[in-house]
Write an enzyme that holds these catalytic residues in place. Structure first.
Site, PDB file in Angstrom:
ATOM      1  N   ASP A   1     -40.465  -6.143 -38.921  1.00  0.00           N
ATOM      2  CA  ASP A   1     -39.906  -6.974 -37.871  1.00  0.00           C
ATOM      3  C   ASP A   1     -40.159  -8.429 -38.253  1.00  0.00           C
ATOM      4  O   ASP A   1     -41.305  -8.811 -38.486  1.00  0.00           O
ATOM      5  CB  ASP A   1     -40.617  -6.652 -36.544  1.00  0.00           C
ATOM      6  CG  ASP A   1     -39.681  -6.660 -35.363  1.00  0.00           C
ATOM      7  OD1 ASP A   1     -38.968  -7.654 -35.214  1.00  0.00           O
ATOM      8  OD2 ASP A   1     -39.684  -5.677 -34.598  1.00  0.00           O
TER       9      ASP A   1
ATOM     10  N   ASP B   1     -35.856 -10.351 -35.101  1.00  0.00           N
ATOM     11  CA  ASP B   1     -36.058 -10.513 -33.665  1.00  0.00           C
ATOM     12  C   ASP B   1     -35.231 -11.667 -33.104  1.00  0.00           C
ATOM     13  O   ASP B   1     -35.236 -12.769 -33.675  1.00  0.00           O
ATOM     14  CB  ASP B   1     -37.551 -10.779 -33.409  1.00  0.00           C
ATOM     15  CG  ASP B   1     -37.903 -10.727 -31.942  1.00  0.00           C
ATOM     16  OD1 ASP B   1     -37.714  -9.657 -31.338  1.00  0.00           O
ATOM     17  OD2 ASP B   1     -38.365 -11.743 -31.398  1.00  0.00           O
TER      18      ASP B   1
ATOM     19  N   GLU C   1     -31.253  -8.499 -34.176  1.00  0.00           N
ATOM     20  CA  GLU C   1     -31.236  -8.207 -32.747  1.00  0.00           C
ATOM     21  C   GLU C   1     -30.393  -9.282 -32.092  1.00  0.00           C
ATOM     22  O   GLU C   1     -30.788 -10.447 -32.053  1.00  0.00           O
ATOM     23  CB  GLU C   1     -32.651  -8.212 -32.168  1.00  0.00           C
ATOM     24  CG  GLU C   1     -32.643  -7.688 -30.748  1.00  0.00           C
ATOM     25  CD  GLU C   1     -33.817  -8.171 -29.916  1.00  0.00           C
ATOM     26  OE1 GLU C   1     -34.075  -7.564 -28.875  1.00  0.00           O
ATOM     27  OE2 GLU C   1     -34.460  -9.168 -30.289  1.00  0.00           O
TER      28      GLU C   1
ATOM     29  N   HIS D   1     -38.207  -0.231 -28.019  1.00  0.00           N
ATOM     30  CA  HIS D   1     -39.445  -0.562 -27.318  1.00  0.00           C
ATOM     31  C   HIS D   1     -39.228  -1.492 -26.123  1.00  0.00           C
ATOM     32  O   HIS D   1     -40.188  -1.854 -25.462  1.00  0.00           O
ATOM     33  CB  HIS D   1     -40.404  -1.212 -28.321  1.00  0.00           C
ATOM     34  CG  HIS D   1     -39.857  -2.504 -28.847  1.00  0.00           C
ATOM     35  ND1 HIS D   1     -38.727  -2.548 -29.653  1.00  0.00           N
ATOM     36  CD2 HIS D   1     -40.222  -3.793 -28.654  1.00  0.00           C
ATOM     37  CE1 HIS D   1     -38.450  -3.807 -29.926  1.00  0.00           C
ATOM     38  NE2 HIS D   1     -39.342  -4.587 -29.335  1.00  0.00           N
ATOM     39  N   ASP D   2     -38.003  -1.912 -25.859  1.00  0.00           N
ATOM     40  CA  ASP D   2     -37.718  -2.822 -24.747  1.00  0.00           C
ATOM     41  C   ASP D   2     -36.994  -2.149 -23.584  1.00  0.00           C
ATOM     42  O   ASP D   2     -36.576  -2.834 -22.647  1.00  0.00           O
ATOM     43  CB  ASP D   2     -36.838  -3.994 -25.228  1.00  0.00           C
ATOM     44  CG  ASP D   2     -37.559  -4.930 -26.181  1.00  0.00           C
ATOM     45  OD1 ASP D   2     -38.801  -5.019 -26.105  1.00  0.00           O
ATOM     46  OD2 ASP D   2     -36.869  -5.571 -26.995  1.00  0.00           O
TER      47      ASP D   2
HETATM   48  O1  TEU Z   1     -36.467  -8.892 -27.438  1.00  0.00           O
HETATM   49  C1  TEU Z   1     -35.553  -9.840 -27.053  1.00  0.00           C
HETATM   50  C2  TEU Z   1     -34.874  -9.700 -25.754  1.00  0.00           C
HETATM   51  O2  TEU Z   1     -34.264 -10.650 -25.320  1.00  0.00           O
HETATM   52  C3  TEU Z   1     -34.892  -8.489 -24.957  1.00  0.00           C
HETATM   53  O3  TEU Z   1     -34.580  -7.326 -25.507  1.00  0.00           O
HETATM   54  C4  TEU Z   1     -36.037  -8.491 -24.010  1.00  0.00           C
HETATM   55  O4  TEU Z   1     -36.989  -7.520 -24.248  1.00  0.00           O
HETATM   56  C5  TEU Z   1     -35.553  -8.256 -22.617  1.00  0.00           C
HETATM   57  O5  TEU Z   1     -34.245  -7.930 -22.568  1.00  0.00           O
HETATM   58  C6  TEU Z   1     -35.805  -9.449 -21.780  1.00  0.00           C
HETATM   59  O6  TEU Z   1     -35.376  -9.181 -20.479  1.00  0.00           O
HETATM   60  C7  TEU Z   1     -37.206  -9.123 -28.576  1.00  0.00           C
HETATM   61  C8  TEU Z   1     -38.216  -8.029 -28.796  1.00  0.00           C
HETATM   62  O7  TEU Z   1     -37.553  -6.819 -29.039  1.00  0.00           O
HETATM   63  C9  TEU Z   1     -39.135  -7.986 -27.623  1.00  0.00           C
HETATM   64  O8  TEU Z   1     -40.041  -6.924 -27.687  1.00  0.00           O
HETATM   65  C10 TEU Z   1     -39.857  -9.313 -27.562  1.00  0.00           C
HETATM   66  O9  TEU Z   1     -40.642  -9.364 -26.409  1.00  0.00           O
HETATM   67  C11 TEU Z   1     -38.899 -10.487 -27.561  1.00  0.00           C
HETATM   68  O10 TEU Z   1     -37.891 -10.366 -28.540  1.00  0.00           O
HETATM   69  C12 TEU Z   1     -39.633 -11.771 -27.870  1.00  0.00           C
HETATM   70  O11 TEU Z   1     -40.054 -11.776 -29.201  1.00  0.00           O
END
Ligand code: TEU
Length: 501
Positions: free
Chosen positions: A53, A155, A213, A284-285
């Site tokens: 990542d 990310d 992403e 994971h989100d």
């Molecule tokens: O996630 C970015 C992001 O904007 C989203 O998926 C977020 O988790 C959510 O939708 C906000 O409401 C990435 C990573 O995958 C996440 O785990 C991190 O927390 C984020 O970036 C910051 O680095």
């Protein structure tokens, strides 16, 4: 045959490692660089790949660059982050909200200025418009690529370029999206330039794989980032299918598979031959997909297998999130004290006075996907002898890898069989996707066809019986998520069948 590791770098863990303090060091909780090197060589010895990542939209506020830019007026890193004067009276430079609640700015009295953070107040956004920053970040990527890793998941890479002058965000867009300002960085003015530079100075030199992403860029803008003649990214994660239209993650609703299927099919048919999709339903989100669709769990196995069949028979690169292959579910967290995720905790405190806060947070919390992997029915699901950092899902007695290994009709074996089938049959990877347009409402039916080979997939996306569609194909039924034969011309709730001519 490839693993994507979420961040394992040195971090104070404000956001589970997405706040990096030292990009060239392994987080103490996870081990040492020697452990990492061993992981990499063991992965390669098995003919597998390892993707890391790369979190370079922001760093931790404990990163030495940030400390130095905040405190030392002569620091070479002075301009590495997005620093601005406020509007006076404690008002930040603009009205942007943090995606994790509150304003997107922190004030630093030692510098007399504000610094931007789109995520938590410990995740400080880099100033990508500064060429020196870009050079340092390319070097970090190259340092890992020289070690021999195979690529990166990037990310929030589509957020790196912010509009000049950082104008206020529109209030209507802000209330629709949940945070103000996003129209000024979701697809910023220099995004394409920066992606090309990344490729030119880093990934391209190593022939490394990249998956960006890219929240909110949609199909057309994603085409511009992934076209094979564009010199930018290989593939992107797009999220439009992950919530139903008009709904958002922190809403307690029953997820309907039909709009998701419609969105996936659009990508299958319209993304074009110069772009390659990704296919995923969990990460994971996001809460567990089986629980979003069927919170009571009556059809848990059927749905888990339907998702497996859909994922393994579509065009694109499938990403399976840990535990998805077991059909893992959401966790019945009892109170806010049991949640760990900064996004959930901040949102809870923001909502406090509005009541129902915990219920809201629980419906979308990212912690559902972050509970310990369920290896067995032993203590703590076989994850640890110690006390895990977050609660174990109590259903590990009935959902765990050891038991599924032993049960021939488990979700795990279903995934394995379909992965093997996909590997043996290029038609399932590269073949044309031909939807059956006359499918009754509630069904998704399509062919995959290449070089005289033909597969047919029929899925009932609903919890009701639906009339079966007769395509005239007399193929052999290879896989089904029901073990008993159906009677008559109906598809049972969430029934999924795969045939071959
Ligand atoms: O996630 C970015 C992001 O904007 C989203 O998926 C977020 O988790 C959510 O939708 C906000 O409401 C990435 C990573 O995958 C996440 O785990 C991190 O927390 C984020 O970036 C910051 O680095």
């Amino acid at each position: 045959d490839a693993i994507w590791c979420s961040p394992v770098y040195d971090s104070p863990n404000d956001d589970n490692g997405y706040d990096i303090r030292d990009y060239r060091k392994i987080m103490r909780e996870f081990g040492t660089m020697e452990d990492f090197d061993r992981l990499l060589s063991e992965v390669h010895a098995r003919n597998m790949r390892l993707i890391m990542d790369l979190v370079i939209n922001h760093s931790s506020d404990e990163h030495e660059w940030f400390r130095s830019s905040a405190t030392d007026p002569d620091s070479p890193y002075r301009d590495f982050y997005i620093w601005r004067k406020g509007k006076g009276d404690g008002i930040p430079p603009n009205n942007w909200d943090s995606i994790f609640s509150g304003p997107a700015w922190n004030y630093y009295p030692e510098r007399g200025e504000w610094a931007m953070h789109l995520f938590s107040s410990k995740q400080m956004d880099f100033n990508w418009d500064n060429e020196a920053v870009r050079k340092e970040l390319f070097q970090i990527a190259n340092w890992w690529l020289e070690k021999g890793i195979d690529g990166f998941r990037l990310d929030v890479i589509s957020f790196i370029s912010k509009k000049e002058g950082l104008p206020d965000g529109n209030a209507v867009i802000g209330s629709l999206m949940g945070f103000k300002g996003c129209e000024h960085y979701f697809y910023g003015p220099h995004l394409h330039q920066y992606l090309r530079e990344l490729r030119e100075h880093s990934f391209g030199k190593f022939d490394a794989f990249t998956v960006g992403e890219c929240q909110g860029t949609g199909l057309q803008m994603s085409r511009l980032m992934t076209g094979d003649d564009r010199g930018e990214l290989d593939v992107v994660f797009s999220f439009d299918h992950m919530d139903n239209p008009g709904k958002q993650r922190f809403q307690d609703y029953r997820f309907d598979l039909r709009p998701m299927a419609k969105n996936l099919m659009e990508w299958q048919l319209e993304y074009g031959n110069h772009c390659w999709p990704t296919v995923f339903f969990e990460n994971h989100d996001h809460p567990r997909m089986v629980s979003k669709i069927d919170p009571d769990g009556a059809y848990r196995c059927e749905i888990a297998k339907l998702l497996a069949m859909l994922q393994m028979t579509l065009k694109g690169t499938p990403f399976i999130y840990q535990g998805q292959e077991l059909g893992m579910t959401n966790t019945p967290f009892a109170s806010i004290d049991e949640l760990r995720d900064v996004e959930s905790v901040n949102l809870y405190h923001k909502l406090m006075d509005e009541g129902e806060a915990f219920r809201t947070v629980l419906s979308g919390s990212r912690d559902h996907a972050r509970t310990p992997m369920q290896w067995s029915g032993e203590k703590n699901a076989g994850f640890s002898e110690g006390t895990p950092w977050i609660r174990v899902n109590p259903d590990y007695f009935k959902i765990n890898a050891a038991d599924e290994e032993n049960a021939i009709d488990s979700v795990l074996h279903f995934y394995r069989s379909l992965i093997a089938l996909r590997k043996e049959n290029p038609a399932l990877v590269y073949g044309d996707v031909i939807p059956v347009t006359a499918s009754p409402k509630g069904l998704l039916c399509y062919f995959r066809r290449m070089d005289g080979q033909r597969f047919y997939v029929e899925l009932n996306l609903t919890g009701k019986t639906v009339q079966h569609v007769n395509t005239g194909m007399r193929g052999t039924l290879l896989y089904s998520n029901y073990t008993t034969r159906r009677e008559g011309a109906v598809m049972r709730p969430y029934e999924a069948n795969l045939y071959q001519d």
